[in-house]
Design a protein around this motif. Structure first.
Motif, PDB file in Angstrom:
ATOM      1  N   VAL A 336       0.848  -1.195   0.000  1.00 43.20           N
ATOM      2  CA  VAL A 336       0.000   0.000   0.000  1.00 43.20           C
ATOM      3  C   VAL A 336       0.883   1.245   0.000  1.00 43.20           C
ATOM      4  O   VAL A 336       1.722   1.421   0.885  1.00 43.20           O
ATOM      5  CB  VAL A 336      -0.914   0.027   1.251  1.00 43.20           C
ATOM      6  CG1 VAL A 336      -1.747   1.310   1.269  1.00 43.20           C
ATOM      7  CG2 VAL A 336      -1.817  -1.198   1.288  1.00 43.20           C
ATOM      8  N   TYR A 337       0.711   2.069  -1.023  1.00 40.56           N
ATOM      9  CA  TYR A 337       1.356   3.379  -1.047  1.00 40.56           C
ATOM     10  C   TYR A 337       0.419   4.327  -0.311  1.00 40.56           C
ATOM     11  O   TYR A 337      -0.636   4.700  -0.818  1.00 40.56           O
ATOM     12  CB  TYR A 337       1.585   3.845  -2.488  1.00 40.56           C
ATOM     13  CG  TYR A 337       2.619   3.012  -3.222  1.00 40.56           C
ATOM     14  CD1 TYR A 337       3.981   3.300  -3.097  1.00 40.56           C
ATOM     15  CD2 TYR A 337       2.237   1.950  -4.031  1.00 40.56           C
ATOM     16  CE1 TYR A 337       4.938   2.529  -3.754  1.00 40.56           C
ATOM     17  CE2 TYR A 337       3.184   1.178  -4.693  1.00 40.56           C
ATOM     18  CZ  TYR A 337       4.540   1.473  -4.558  1.00 40.56           C
ATOM     19  OH  TYR A 337       5.469   0.715  -5.208  1.00 40.56           O
ATOM     20  N   LEU A 338       0.783   4.670   0.897  1.00 38.47           N
ATOM     21  CA  LEU A 338      -0.121   5.398   1.791  1.00 38.47           C
ATOM     22  C   LEU A 338       0.338   6.844   1.955  1.00 38.47           C
ATOM     23  O   LEU A 338       1.502   7.096   2.279  1.00 38.47           O
ATOM     24  CB  LEU A 338      -0.135   4.711   3.165  1.00 38.47           C
ATOM     25  CG  LEU A 338      -1.043   5.332   4.221  1.00 38.47           C
ATOM     26  CD1 LEU A 338      -2.514   5.070   3.891  1.00 38.47           C
ATOM     27  CD2 LEU A 338      -0.718   4.788   5.608  1.00 38.47           C
ATOM     28  N   VAL A 339      -0.577   7.776   1.717  1.00 36.63           N
ATOM     29  CA  VAL A 339      -0.251   9.204   1.834  1.00 36.63           C
ATOM     30  C   VAL A 339      -1.283   9.862   2.727  1.00 36.63           C
ATOM     31  O   VAL A 339      -2.481   9.612   2.588  1.00 36.63           O
ATOM     32  CB  VAL A 339      -0.272   9.889   0.442  1.00 36.63           C
ATOM     33  CG1 VAL A 339      -0.022  11.378   0.570  1.00 36.63           C
ATOM     34  CG2 VAL A 339       0.744   9.250  -0.488  1.00 36.63           C
ATOM     35  N   ASN A 340      -0.849  10.696   3.630  1.00 40.30           N
ATOM     36  CA  ASN A 340      -1.788  11.415   4.486  1.00 40.30           C
ATOM     37  C   ASN A 340      -2.008  12.828   3.973  1.00 40.30           C
ATOM     38  O   ASN A 340      -1.143  13.688   4.103  1.00 40.30           O
ATOM     39  CB  ASN A 340      -1.277  11.454   5.933  1.00 40.30           C
ATOM     40  CG  ASN A 340      -2.263  12.172   6.846  1.00 40.30           C
ATOM     41  OD1 ASN A 340      -3.442  12.303   6.507  1.00 40.30           O
ATOM     42  ND2 ASN A 340      -1.789  12.632   7.983  1.00 40.30           N
ATOM     43  N   TYR A 359       6.845  -1.309   7.424  1.00 42.32           N
ATOM     44  CA  TYR A 359       6.545   0.058   7.010  1.00 42.32           C
ATOM     45  C   TYR A 359       7.815   0.758   6.562  1.00 42.32           C
ATOM     46  O   TYR A 359       8.840   0.713   7.260  1.00 42.32           O
ATOM     47  CB  TYR A 359       5.918   0.820   8.181  1.00 42.32           C
ATOM     48  CG  TYR A 359       5.567   2.258   7.852  1.00 42.32           C
ATOM     49  CD1 TYR A 359       4.528   2.539   6.975  1.00 42.32           C
ATOM     50  CD2 TYR A 359       6.272   3.317   8.411  1.00 42.32           C
ATOM     51  CE1 TYR A 359       4.209   3.848   6.659  1.00 42.32           C
ATOM     52  CE2 TYR A 359       5.947   4.638   8.110  1.00 42.32           C
ATOM     53  CZ  TYR A 359       4.912   4.899   7.227  1.00 42.32           C
ATOM     54  OH  TYR A 359       4.588   6.183   6.931  1.00 42.32           O
ATOM     55  N   TYR A 360       7.762   1.387   5.396  1.00 43.50           N
ATOM     56  CA  TYR A 360       8.892   2.132   4.837  1.00 43.50           C
ATOM     57  C   TYR A 360       8.495   3.606   4.817  1.00 43.50           C
ATOM     58  O   TYR A 360       7.742   4.026   3.933  1.00 43.50           O
ATOM     59  CB  TYR A 360       9.196   1.671   3.420  1.00 43.50           C
ATOM     60  CG  TYR A 360       9.498   0.184   3.271  1.00 43.50           C
ATOM     61  CD1 TYR A 360       8.473  -0.764   3.330  1.00 43.50           C
ATOM     62  CD2 TYR A 360      10.801  -0.258   3.048  1.00 43.50           C
ATOM     63  CE1 TYR A 360       8.748  -2.122   3.193  1.00 43.50           C
ATOM     64  CE2 TYR A 360      11.080  -1.611   2.904  1.00 43.50           C
ATOM     65  CZ  TYR A 360      10.045  -2.540   2.975  1.00 43.50           C
ATOM     66  OH  TYR A 360      10.310  -3.871   2.831  1.00 43.50           O
ATOM     67  N   ASP A 361       8.974   4.371   5.789  1.00 41.07           N
ATOM     68  CA  ASP A 361       8.599   5.790   5.864  1.00 41.07           C
ATOM     69  C   ASP A 361       9.078   6.521   4.604  1.00 41.07           C
ATOM     70  O   ASP A 361      10.274   6.482   4.284  1.00 41.07           O
ATOM     71  CB  ASP A 361       9.217   6.410   7.127  1.00 41.07           C
ATOM     72  CG  ASP A 361       8.653   7.795   7.404  1.00 41.07           C
ATOM     73  OD1 ASP A 361       7.548   8.089   6.906  1.00 41.07           O
ATOM     74  OD2 ASP A 361       9.314   8.570   8.121  1.00 41.07           O
ATOM     75  N   HIS A 362       8.194   7.180   3.907  1.00 40.36           N
ATOM     76  CA  HIS A 362       8.449   7.882   2.643  1.00 40.36           C
ATOM     77  C   HIS A 362       8.878   6.931   1.520  1.00 40.36           C
ATOM     78  O   HIS A 362       8.985   7.346   0.377  1.00 40.36           O
ATOM     79  CB  HIS A 362       9.515   8.979   2.791  1.00 40.36           C
ATOM     80  CG  HIS A 362       9.012  10.185   3.546  1.00 40.36           C
ATOM     81  ND1 HIS A 362       8.725  10.149   4.883  1.00 40.36           N
ATOM     82  CD2 HIS A 362       8.755  11.455   3.145  1.00 40.36           C
ATOM     83  CE1 HIS A 362       8.314  11.345   5.278  1.00 40.36           C
ATOM     84  NE2 HIS A 362       8.310  12.149   4.236  1.00 40.36           N
ATOM     85  N   GLY A 363       9.179   5.688   1.846  1.00 43.34           N
ATOM     86  CA  GLY A 363       9.582   4.723   0.827  1.00 43.34           C
ATOM     87  C   GLY A 363      10.932   5.024   0.196  1.00 43.34           C
ATOM     88  O   GLY A 363      11.263   4.478  -0.862  1.00 43.34           O
ATOM     89  N   LEU A 370      10.093   0.461   9.993  1.00 42.98           N
ATOM     90  CA  LEU A 370       9.498  -0.249  11.133  1.00 42.98           C
ATOM     91  C   LEU A 370       9.172  -1.659  10.670  1.00 42.98           C
ATOM     92  O   LEU A 370       8.554  -1.843   9.623  1.00 42.98           O
ATOM     93  CB  LEU A 370       8.195   0.429  11.569  1.00 42.98           C
ATOM     94  CG  LEU A 370       8.279   1.853  12.093  1.00 42.98           C
ATOM     95  CD1 LEU A 370       6.889   2.461  12.195  1.00 42.98           C
ATOM     96  CD2 LEU A 370       8.957   1.883  13.454  1.00 42.98           C
ATOM     97  N   LYS A 371       9.610  -2.626  11.449  1.00 45.26           N
ATOM     98  CA  LYS A 371       9.270  -4.007  11.086  1.00 45.26           C
ATOM     99  C   LYS A 371       8.177  -4.515  12.012  1.00 45.26           C
ATOM    100  O   LYS A 371       8.191  -4.247  13.215  1.00 45.26           O
ATOM    101  CB  LYS A 371      10.510  -4.905  11.227  1.00 45.26           C
ATOM    102  CG  LYS A 371      11.328  -4.987   9.945  1.00 45.26           C
ATOM    103  CD  LYS A 371      12.356  -6.118   9.989  1.00 45.26           C
ATOM    104  CE  LYS A 371      11.804  -7.446   9.520  1.00 45.26           C
ATOM    105  NZ  LYS A 371      11.430  -7.456   8.104  1.00 45.26           N
ATOM    106  N   THR A 372       7.233  -5.221  11.445  1.00 45.85           N
ATOM    107  CA  THR A 372       6.229  -5.922  12.225  1.00 45.85           C
ATOM    108  C   THR A 372       5.474  -4.994  13.191  1.00 45.85           C
ATOM    109  O   THR A 372       5.619  -5.064  14.407  1.00 45.85           O
ATOM    110  CB  THR A 372       6.877  -7.101  13.010  1.00 45.85           C
ATOM    111  OG1 THR A 372       7.857  -7.714  12.187  1.00 45.85           O
ATOM    112  CG2 THR A 372       5.824  -8.112  13.394  1.00 45.85           C
ATOM    113  N   VAL A 373       4.690  -4.105  12.592  1.00 47.24           N
ATOM    114  CA  VAL A 373       3.815  -3.224  13.387  1.00 47.24           C
ATOM    115  C   VAL A 373       2.405  -3.348  12.828  1.00 47.24           C
ATOM    116  O   VAL A 373       2.229  -3.771  11.684  1.00 47.24           O
ATOM    117  CB  VAL A 373       4.269  -1.744  13.325  1.00 47.24           C
ATOM    118  CG1 VAL A 373       5.630  -1.582  13.980  1.00 47.24           C
ATOM    119  CG2 VAL A 373       4.308  -1.240  11.890  1.00 47.24           C
ATOM    120  N   ASP A 374       1.407  -3.018  13.620  1.00 42.50           N
ATOM    121  CA  ASP A 374       0.049  -3.044  13.060  1.00 42.50           C
ATOM    122  C   ASP A 374      -0.574  -1.660  12.984  1.00 42.50           C
ATOM    123  O   ASP A 374      -1.688  -1.494  12.509  1.00 42.50           O
ATOM    124  CB  ASP A 374      -0.856  -4.021  13.817  1.00 42.50           C
ATOM    125  CG  ASP A 374      -1.301  -3.514  15.167  1.00 42.50           C
ATOM    126  OD1 ASP A 374      -0.927  -2.384  15.557  1.00 42.50           O
ATOM    127  OD2 ASP A 374      -2.026  -4.244  15.857  1.00 42.50           O
TER     128      ASP A 374
END
Lengths: 419, 403
Positions: A336-340, A359-363, A370-374
């Motif tokens: 998911v490419y997620l943008v706020n 999670y890859y902040d800014h990719g 962050l590895k393994t977060v919900d």
């Protein structure tokens, strides 16, 4: 958006319904277990959202009428389909009909050229509720531009709206004239004016573009924003691996090859990416009564768009025509490419039920921040890439939503349907 | 006055036209002008594209059971209004918009509807609700400390009748028992008592007047709540005055008994509004009318008794039937008010009743003033003090009744 064909959407819904009914037949206990585990906001959350008018609230053994949260009714407008938006990438080679685009070379520099217009439109943000939006190419969020690192993104921008607008890109940009702000370069473009922006596609990651005219809050909140995805160039990764990893130790061949593989998986021009289901989600909100507070929250503009159509709160549910879960193949990695793009709220967030993700902040890096977060939190304009693996999950509905429960209950609440 | 116009009499035949034609002509011309206005739309150029803003009021709510909230909605505006979604506690919630037993989404101009929301509420926990219209406009309504509404039943009618009896009829009757004592008073003392009752009435007028304007704020915009109150006050004043003049056209001055009836009527109208307040509090579930409140009302209303009988303490004593009639006129409206308030409450009705009460009271004040000044000096120091005492007593007893 011309690419929206409601027949296709209708057919898809039907297929989805049939497959779902097939998948769930004789598994009502499992279904309930899954839904029962979704509990957001107590009993109301378990109830899920529903078609309201059709939900008679007769649940819990018929002893009470507690009601369900969720928007009543279906969407009527057919300008925008958030399900289609998820998968619409404009690469210059391929993309939406309403985005004029091409790829051409200038010497050995590849140019990806797009035409964007600012237009004022009415959009439907919750069933029956319209909002006067300012948009790029008649949609909120604007078209997703997808390029490869090192390309030139050429955007010919024409303002057909009533107010003056710009496009400000969140990329590393060395020419102030291309920054898309009132004080530099062409400044704001009045109605009827055009300008061609050129931005180098760097760094890789999920980037953002938006209008930078004043008053800034209003120009963004009204809908002038969109996503730029800059895919990493595997060749460049091989040559400069340290640019893609937050790590100072020895750079082994093994590590380099890992990074290159990751870059290939994220690059739309490589086949490796086909094992991944890539989606774009823009978290946004709408202040419908101008009180500086959003009345509607969503991922991709429409409140509860990825919810179920109707539920009795006991695990018996039906997809709606316009409100339905995102159907995904459990064996594929979900990216998911997620943008706020939220306005008026300091932060927004993304939370998956029953699963953890990388999670890859800014990719901009090829290893997870962050590895393994919900749950991740994003402030305005922050973005990141989520990689979610449902391969060991049973088929069914898995909720995801903002973990600001207020936002969730005001529309930013959805489901993946793993099949 | 007839004026000559070269020998033509212009009174009977203005411009040579029959009288009835002259009377109708301006109206006919006005109709033509209005029709022309609609056809030609001379102001079209001035009109922007701005449509009229939606104007929706939630007049009140009812809570029929544990799991349901009903919002009573009026569309004040000239355009249809569509209720697209409903928020409860900042969350989209399912609901139905009902009009005459049918489910609708759109409410026509000046029409009302009920929004039925299945919601398991907590007694005493405030609920923030909002209607979200199709253009995103929000209409907020806060339900303070929700309690179940009692609904229509014989029990409720009976309870309200008992409350009305204790709050209205009994105190007024008790107050009227001062009659023999008042008969034995000197003129000066009696005038002071009359001034005292004027003080009571003036205070009631202010009390009810403020209340009326307060309720008027909840009146749906189309009915112009504030002006409705003004109309109610002046209308009642003028009608009661006209009736009084017509009744006393033979003698020139109204009889004491007539004034006493008028006082009873004014107080009765005021008490009707008092009953409305009690009944509507009942209707919205605010059933906190404890014994203390009833005692407060009793003390408050007992002062209304002498005000009723003061005008008849001179001359021959009216028959007992008159006393009973006056007591009933002043007290029983509390019961009716309670019933109306609990079953058919609307802010519009409430404001109007209160305003009529104020108008009637003001007229009575005028009459009693006249009664005193015919037999003595209106502005004597004793009378002024009596008047002041009336105001103070009402203020003091009003403290006991904060509904």
């Amino acid at each position: 958006m011309p690419s929206h064909d409601y027949k296709t959407a209708g057919a898809m819904t039907k297929t989805l319904e049939e497959r779902l009914v097939g998948a769930l037949k004789g598994e009502s206990i499992d279904r309930r277990t899954v839904l029962g585990g979704l509990g957001l906001a107590g009993a109301a959350g378990i109830a899920g959202f529903s078609g309201g008018a059709s939900a008679d609230g007769d649940h819990g053994g018929g002893d009470s009428h507690h009601g369900n949260f969720g928007a009543v009714g279906e969407y009527s407008g057919n300008q925008f389909d958030p399900h289609e938006y998820l998968y619409q990438f404009n690469t210059g080679y391929d993309g939406q009909e309403n985005v004029t685009q091409e790829v051409y070379m200038e010497g050995d520099q590849r140019i990806r050229r797009f035409e964007l217009n600012a237009v004022d439109i009415e959009i439907e943000i919750a069933p029956g509720i319209t909002f006067s939006a300012w948009s790029y190419n008649g949609q909120v969020p604007g078209p997703t531009l997808r390029v490869t690192e090192g390309d030139i993104i050429e955007v010919e921008f024409t303002n057909l709206g009533r107010h003056a607008h710009t496009i400000h890109p969140h990329v590393k940009n060395i020419n102030p004239a291309m920054d898309g702000i009132p004080t530099n370069g062409p400044g704001v473009l009045d109605t009827g004016e055009s300008y061609t922006y050129r931005w180098k596609a760097q760094p890789c990651g999920v980037q953002f573009y938006h209008c930078h005219s004043l008053p800034l809050k209003e120009h963004i909140h009204r809908g002038l924003y969109g996503v730029i995805i800059v895919d990493p160039d595997p060749e460049r990764v091989r040559e400069n691996p340290r640019d893609y990893i937050n790590y100072d130790g020895p750079m082994t061949d093994d590590l380099v090859s890992q990074l290159v593989t990751k870059a290939e998986s994220r690059n739309h021009e490589y086949d490796e990416g086909e094992d991944v289901n890539e989606m774009v989600m823009v978290m946004n909100g709408f202040d419908t009564n101008f009180d500086g507070d959003n009345e509607v929250y969503a991922a991709n503009t429409r409140a509860f768009a990825y919810g179920v159509g109707d539920t009795d709160g006991k695990g018996n549910w039906e997809p709606g025509e316009t409100k339905r879960p995102i159907q995904v193949d459990g064996q594929q990695l979900q990216r998911v490419y997620l943008v706020n793009a939220i306005e008026f709220d300091a932060i927004n967030s993304f939370h998956t039920h029953s699963n953890f993700f990388d999670y890859y902040d800014h990719g901009t890096m090829l290893t997870p921040t962050l590895k393994t977060v919900d749950t991740v939190m994003q402030c305005q304009a922050q973005r990141g890439i989520l990689e979610i693996d449902y391969s060991d999950h049973e088929p069914g509905l898995y909720m995801f939503h903002a973990h600001q429960s207020e936002f969730a209950e005001l529309g930013w609440m959805s489901f993946f349907e793993v099949v | 006055m007839a004026r000559s116009d070269g020998g033509t009499n212009t009174v009977n035949k203005p411009f040579g036209l029959p009288r009835w034609v002259a009377a109708i002509l301006p109206i006919a011309l006005l109709a033509l002008v209005i029709a022309g206005f609609f056809v030609a739309t001379p102001f079209a150029g001035l009109q922007g594209s701005g449509a009229p803003l939606p104007d929706v009021t939630v007049t009140h709510h009812t809570i029929p059971n544990d799991d349901t909230i009903v919002l009573h909605v009026v569309n004040n505006g000239p355009e249809d209004v569509t209720i697209s979604q409903v928020l409860v506690g900042d969350a989209y919630w399912n609901h139905q918009v009902m009009q005459g037993g049918e489910e609708v989404r759109t409410i026509g101009a000046r029409e009302s509807a009920q929004v039925v929301i299945p919601y398991h509420w907590n007694p005493g926990w405030d609920l923030e609700t909002a209607l979200v219209l199709n253009d995103g406009t929000t209409i907020h309504h806060t339900i303070v400390a929700p309690e179940q509404s009692p609904g229509v039943s014989g029990d409720v009618l009976w309870t309200l009748a008992i409350i009305g009896l204790f709050v209205g009829v009994i105190p007024v009757a008790l107050g009227m028992l001062w009659f023999p004592f008042m008969q034995s008073m000197s003129d000066r003392a009696l005038h002071a008592i009359l001034a005292f009752s004027v003080g009571i009435l003036v205070f009631l007028a202010f009390d009810a007047g403020f209340e009326a304007f307060e309720i008027a704020e909840q009146v749906p915009g189309a009915f112009e709540g504030q002006l409705l109150v003004v109309l109610g006050i002046l209308g009642a004043l003028l009608i009661v005055q006209a009736v009084t003049k017509w009744k006393s056209s033979g003698t020139g001055t109204p009889s004491g008994l007539w004034i006493a009836y008028m006082v009873a009527l004014g107080i009765g109208l005021h008490n009707l509004a008092e009953g409305l307040a009690i009944g509507s509090a009942f209707a919205i579930g605010r059933v906190s009318l404890g014994a203390f409140l009833v005692v407060g009302f009793m003390l408050h209303n007992v002062t209304e008794g002498p005000a009723v009988v003061a005008p008849v303490t001179r001359g021959s004593r009216p028959s007992l039937g008159h006393f009973m009639a006056m007591g009933a006129l002043a007290g029983i409206p509390v019961i009716f008010g309670g019933w109306i308030g609990s079953f058919a409450f609307s802010p519009t009705l409430g404001a109007l009743f209160l305003a009529i009460g104020v108008g009637a009271i003001l007229q009575v004040v005028w009459e009693i003033g006249g009664l005193i000044s015919r037999n003595g000096q209106l502005g004597s120091s004793l009378n002024l003090l009596g008047f002041l005492a009336g105001l103070v007593v009402m203020y003091a007893t009003d403290l006991l009744v904060v509904l």
